[in-house]
Design a protein around this motif. Structure first.
Motif, PDB file in Angstrom:
ATOM      1  N   TYR A 101     -27.804  24.700 -14.900  1.00  0.00           N
ATOM      2  CA  TYR A 101     -26.959  25.184 -13.813  1.00  0.00           C
ATOM      3  C   TYR A 101     -26.131  24.037 -13.243  1.00  0.00           C
ATOM      4  O   TYR A 101     -26.484  22.856 -13.365  1.00  0.00           O
ATOM      5  CB  TYR A 101     -27.808  25.779 -12.681  1.00  0.00           C
ATOM      6  N   TYR A 102     -25.048  24.417 -12.581  1.00  0.00           N
ATOM      7  CA  TYR A 102     -24.196  23.408 -11.928  1.00  0.00           C
ATOM      8  C   TYR A 102     -23.762  23.925 -10.565  1.00  0.00           C
ATOM      9  O   TYR A 102     -23.399  25.097 -10.404  1.00  0.00           O
ATOM     10  CB  TYR A 102     -22.957  23.107 -12.772  1.00  0.00           C
ATOM     11  N   LEU A 103     -23.798  23.018  -9.562  1.00  0.00           N
ATOM     12  CA  LEU A 103     -23.366  23.360  -8.205  1.00  0.00           C
ATOM     13  C   LEU A 103     -22.703  22.143  -7.573  1.00  0.00           C
ATOM     14  O   LEU A 103     -23.245  21.039  -7.600  1.00  0.00           O
ATOM     15  CB  LEU A 103     -24.570  23.775  -7.347  1.00  0.00           C
ATOM     16  N   GLU A 104     -21.529  22.366  -7.026  1.00  0.00           N
ATOM     17  CA  GLU A 104     -20.877  21.335  -6.216  1.00  0.00           C
ATOM     18  C   GLU A 104     -20.106  22.028  -5.105  1.00  0.00           C
ATOM     19  O   GLU A 104     -19.414  23.024  -5.345  1.00  0.00           O
ATOM     20  CB  GLU A 104     -19.915  20.478  -7.033  1.00  0.00           C
ATOM     21  N   TYR A 105     -20.254  21.518  -3.907  1.00  0.00           N
ATOM     22  CA  TYR A 105     -19.465  22.093  -2.814  1.00  0.00           C
ATOM     23  C   TYR A 105     -18.990  20.999  -1.868  1.00  0.00           C
ATOM     24  O   TYR A 105     -19.620  19.967  -1.687  1.00  0.00           O
ATOM     25  CB  TYR A 105     -20.252  23.163  -2.050  1.00  0.00           C
ATOM     26  N   VAL A 106     -17.823  21.259  -1.323  1.00  0.00           N
ATOM     27  CA  VAL A 106     -17.192  20.369  -0.354  1.00  0.00           C
ATOM     28  C   VAL A 106     -16.879  21.191   0.894  1.00  0.00           C
ATOM     29  O   VAL A 106     -16.167  22.188   0.821  1.00  0.00           O
ATOM     30  CB  VAL A 106     -15.892  19.750  -0.905  1.00  0.00           C
ATOM     31  N   VAL A 107     -17.446  20.785   2.015  1.00  0.00           N
ATOM     32  CA  VAL A 107     -17.176  21.440   3.293  1.00  0.00           C
ATOM     33  C   VAL A 107     -16.332  20.490   4.136  1.00  0.00           C
ATOM     34  O   VAL A 107     -16.770  19.386   4.463  1.00  0.00           O
ATOM     35  CB  VAL A 107     -18.479  21.794   4.039  1.00  0.00           C
ATOM     36  N   THR A 108     -15.139  20.924   4.479  1.00  0.00           N
ATOM     37  CA  THR A 108     -14.256  20.145   5.350  1.00  0.00           C
ATOM     38  C   THR A 108     -14.210  20.824   6.708  1.00  0.00           C
ATOM     39  O   THR A 108     -13.714  21.946   6.829  1.00  0.00           O
ATOM     40  CB  THR A 108     -12.841  20.034   4.770  1.00  0.00           C
ATOM     41  N   LYS A 109     -14.742  20.152   7.691  1.00  0.00           N
ATOM     42  CA  LYS A 109     -14.792  20.685   9.053  1.00  0.00           C
ATOM     43  C   LYS A 109     -13.638  20.103   9.858  1.00  0.00           C
ATOM     44  O   LYS A 109     -13.512  18.887  10.000  1.00  0.00           O
ATOM     45  CB  LYS A 109     -16.137  20.321   9.695  1.00  0.00           C
ATOM     46  N   VAL A 110     -12.790  20.986  10.386  1.00  0.00           N
ATOM     47  CA  VAL A 110     -11.593  20.555  11.101  1.00  0.00           C
ATOM     48  C   VAL A 110     -11.907  20.428  12.589  1.00  0.00           C
ATOM     49  O   VAL A 110     -12.300  21.394  13.241  1.00  0.00           O
ATOM     50  CB  VAL A 110     -10.436  21.549  10.888  1.00  0.00           C
ATOM     51  N   LYS A 111     -11.731  19.210  13.125  1.00  0.00           N
ATOM     52  CA  LYS A 111     -12.033  18.965  14.536  1.00  0.00           C
ATOM     53  C   LYS A 111     -10.841  19.243  15.439  1.00  0.00           C
ATOM     54  O   LYS A 111     -11.018  19.603  16.607  1.00  0.00           O
ATOM     55  CB  LYS A 111     -12.488  17.515  14.718  1.00  0.00           C
ATOM     56  N   LEU A 112      -9.648  19.051  14.922  1.00  0.00           N
ATOM     57  CA  LEU A 112      -8.431  19.302  15.690  1.00  0.00           C
ATOM     58  C   LEU A 112      -7.631  20.398  14.998  1.00  0.00           C
ATOM     59  O   LEU A 112      -7.211  20.244  13.847  1.00  0.00           O
ATOM     60  CB  LEU A 112      -7.597  18.026  15.803  1.00  0.00           C
ATOM     61  N   ALA A 113      -7.418  21.502  15.700  1.00  0.00           N
ATOM     62  CA  ALA A 113      -6.791  22.688  15.112  1.00  0.00           C
ATOM     63  C   ALA A 113      -5.464  22.418  14.406  1.00  0.00           C
ATOM     64  O   ALA A 113      -5.200  23.017  13.349  1.00  0.00           O
ATOM     65  CB  ALA A 113      -6.615  23.753  16.194  1.00  0.00           C
ATOM     66  N   PRO A 114      -4.581  21.544  14.918  1.00  0.00           N
ATOM     67  CA  PRO A 114      -3.296  21.321  14.225  1.00  0.00           C
ATOM     68  C   PRO A 114      -3.438  20.806  12.800  1.00  0.00           C
ATOM     69  O   PRO A 114      -2.488  20.905  12.017  1.00  0.00           O
ATOM     70  CB  PRO A 114      -2.605  20.272  15.120  1.00  0.00           C
ATOM     71  N   PHE A 115      -4.612  20.269  12.450  1.00  0.00           N
ATOM     72  CA  PHE A 115      -4.806  19.725  11.107  1.00  0.00           C
ATOM     73  C   PHE A 115      -5.404  20.749  10.142  1.00  0.00           C
ATOM     74  O   PHE A 115      -5.640  20.424   8.981  1.00  0.00           O
ATOM     75  CB  PHE A 115      -5.706  18.493  11.160  1.00  0.00           C
ATOM     76  N   TYR A 116      -5.644  21.973  10.615  1.00  0.00           N
ATOM     77  CA  TYR A 116      -6.314  22.957   9.758  1.00  0.00           C
ATOM     78  C   TYR A 116      -5.443  23.329   8.554  1.00  0.00           C
ATOM     79  O   TYR A 116      -5.916  23.329   7.410  1.00  0.00           O
ATOM     80  CB  TYR A 116      -6.648  24.216  10.566  1.00  0.00           C
ATOM     81  N   GLU A 117      -4.194  23.643   8.804  1.00  0.00           N
ATOM     82  CA  GLU A 117      -3.319  24.054   7.709  1.00  0.00           C
ATOM     83  C   GLU A 117      -3.106  22.904   6.731  1.00  0.00           C
ATOM     84  O   GLU A 117      -3.045  23.118   5.508  1.00  0.00           O
ATOM     85  CB  GLU A 117      -1.980  24.536   8.265  1.00  0.00           C
ATOM     86  N   PHE A 118      -3.020  21.677   7.239  1.00  0.00           N
ATOM     87  CA  PHE A 118      -2.887  20.526   6.357  1.00  0.00           C
ATOM     88  C   PHE A 118      -4.105  20.397   5.455  1.00  0.00           C
ATOM     89  O   PHE A 118      -3.981  20.173   4.249  1.00  0.00           O
ATOM     90  CB  PHE A 118      -2.717  19.242   7.187  1.00  0.00           C
ATOM     91  N   ALA A 119      -5.303  20.538   6.041  1.00  0.00           N
ATOM     92  CA  ALA A 119      -6.538  20.421   5.257  1.00  0.00           C
ATOM     93  C   ALA A 119      -6.620  21.525   4.210  1.00  0.00           C
ATOM     94  O   ALA A 119      -7.001  21.285   3.068  1.00  0.00           O
ATOM     95  CB  ALA A 119      -7.749  20.461   6.180  1.00  0.00           C
ATOM     96  N   ARG A 120      -6.251  22.726   4.599  1.00  0.00           N
ATOM     97  CA  ARG A 120      -6.331  23.848   3.656  1.00  0.00           C
ATOM     98  C   ARG A 120      -5.387  23.652   2.475  1.00  0.00           C
ATOM     99  O   ARG A 120      -5.778  23.785   1.301  1.00  0.00           O
ATOM    100  CB  ARG A 120      -6.006  25.161   4.376  1.00  0.00           C
TER     101      ARG A 120
END
Length: 448
Positions: free
Chosen positions: A353-372
């Motif tokens: 089996y294989y599993l990899e995940y990356v969770v990016t938690k956005v602290k400042l809302a204006p950066f959400y679209e950039f992160a996505r």
């Protein structure tokens, strides 16, 4: 009242005019310069009018004992009323209490030559640091384009990039300012032996130093970079004591090797205490859960594992887990990978089996679209992203899901990109998750 005062050196090494004016101003306030290194050290005295002159003696060492020529030069200066107040390398700072003292420098062409030679090592070092700083800045912007979410969530990287930019500006200003002064001063000295004051933009130097230190402190308090703050404190402590010991050993005529050796041992001992003290006090964690750079994690357990997804028939033998957590004032990022290693398991021909995940938690809302958009671009595989109506029961209004697939070492991997509230999840699986497995993934990674 305190009998001593420290001031971080904020002038360029060649800028003797600014230093002379500053020391005279401090003397009028009752602070008399008596030592220097990366700090100017003052002792308290009655306010008085003093004249200062900064001279450069090419060949003067930081650790080496004074040469006969240096001592002779200082004696001649003393005969004219100029007392040595402080020195560092080729720089010698003299003060004079006479109302109208004899000028320390009498030939402009020799002064220009000595400043150029005496400040060469420092200017070269600053130039190298400036080049490194600009390279770090360029690398930061390239990283921001290719993997913006990872770059913007790396507090240490952001601090390093900002420090690099400050070093680049500092080095560039010094290079341009010195070249302009040197060209003008050389021409004036050749024409009529007139002296040309130096100008090093001290206000800009102060701003650069303050912003750099503020960035380090900000990183330490917002992204868990306490070790960086400890190192910075250790750096200043080391240089404070080294300035004292180095100058005293040099005045006593101690050998260069002995001076360097004592200072290296001192630096080692101080940083030994700093590092061990930091790790000792940071080891006190209690409870089953702890905060790790913006994520609420359980001790010794990853938030999501293959054991939970594959069920009881999953055999843990032969699997390797990796973890990386980083944080900044803008984003926090958790990356965990769990994969099968044939050499470790002893089994051949089974991909596992294989599993990899990356969770990016956005602290400042204006950066959400950039992160996505950054994660969507970074993790786009061989196939284009395909929009999914939902991912998990009852989550249609909350989740925006994209799906893709690619091959990893001959094994098909299913990739998903999910927007969940204040975070974005990228997850790779060696199987298509069922509805119940989707619910487990969302439950484990939504609230950490």
């Amino acid at each position: 009242m305190s009998r001593g005062k420290l001031e971080l050196v904020w002038t360029y090494y060649f800028d003797h005019t600014t230093m002379e004016q500053h020391f005279e101003k401090m003397a009028r306030k009752g602070w008399i310069l008596d030592r220097m290194g990366i700090f100017w050290h003052y002792r308290w005295s009655e306010p008085k009018e003093l004249h200062y002159a900064v001279a450069y003696f090419p060949g003067g060492g930081v650790y080496a004992p004074p040469t006969g020529e240096e001592l002779t030069f200082e004696e001649y200066c003393q005969m004219a009323g100029w007392e040595l107040a402080a020195e560092h390398g080729a720089m010698k700072i003299f003060c004079n209490e006479r109302e109208n003292p004899v000028p320390l420098e009498t030939q402009a062409d020799i002064q220009v030559k000595n400043i150029r030679k005496g400040s060469r090592r420092v200017r070269i070092a600053d130039g190298i640091l400036g080049i490194i700083g600009w390279l770090l800045t360029i690398y930061f912007f390239l990283s921001l384009y290719f993997d913006g979410a990872r770059t913007l969530s790396d507090g240490s990287g952001l601090t390093l990039a900002f420090t690099g930019f400050m070093l680049g500006v500092y080095g560039s200003v010094e290079f341009i300012t010195f070249r302009r002064w040197y060209k003008k001063a050389k021409a004036n000295a050749k024409r009529d032996q007139s002296f040309t004051p130096t100008k090093g933009y001290p206000a800009l130097s102060k701003i650069i130093m303050l912003l750099t230190m503020a960035a380090v402190v900000f990183y330490a308090f917002t992204a868990g970079g306490g070790l960086v703050l400890a190192v910075l404190a250790g750096y200043f402590i080391v240089y404070y004591f080294q300035d004292i010991i180095r100058n005293r050993m040099r005045d006593r005529g101690s050998a260069t090797a002995a001076n360097i050796g004592v200072n290296l041992v001192l630096a080692f001992l101080i940083f030994f205490v700093v590092f061990n003290g930091y790790y000792y006090f940071s080891s006190f964690e209690t409870g089953d859960y702890y905060e790790e750079r913006g994520f609420h994690l359980q001790w010794q357990e990853n938030p999501l594992t293959l054991q939970e997804l594959a069920g009881p028939e999953f055999n843990r033998k032969g699997y390797i887990d990796t973890e990386n957590i980083q944080s900044s004032a803008f984003l926090s990022r958790l990356e965990i990978e769990q994969f099968y290693d044939e050499a470790l398991s002893g089994a051949k021909g089974t991909p596992g089996y294989y599993l990899e995940y990356v969770v990016t938690k956005v602290k400042l809302a204006p950066f959400y679209e950039f992160a996505r958009s950054s994660m969507e671009r970074t993790y786009r595989s061989g196939e284009n992203w395909q929009t999914m109506d939902s991912w998990g029961t009852g989550e249609k209004n909350e989740l925006q899901a994209l799906q893709s697939a690619f091959d990893r070492e001959g094994q098909k991997i299913f990739r998903y990109l999910l927007c969940m509230g204040d975070r974005i999840l990228k997850i790779d699986l060696s199987f298509e998750p069922t509805a119940s497995q989707q619910e487990v993934i969302l439950e484990r990674l939504r609230e950490i």
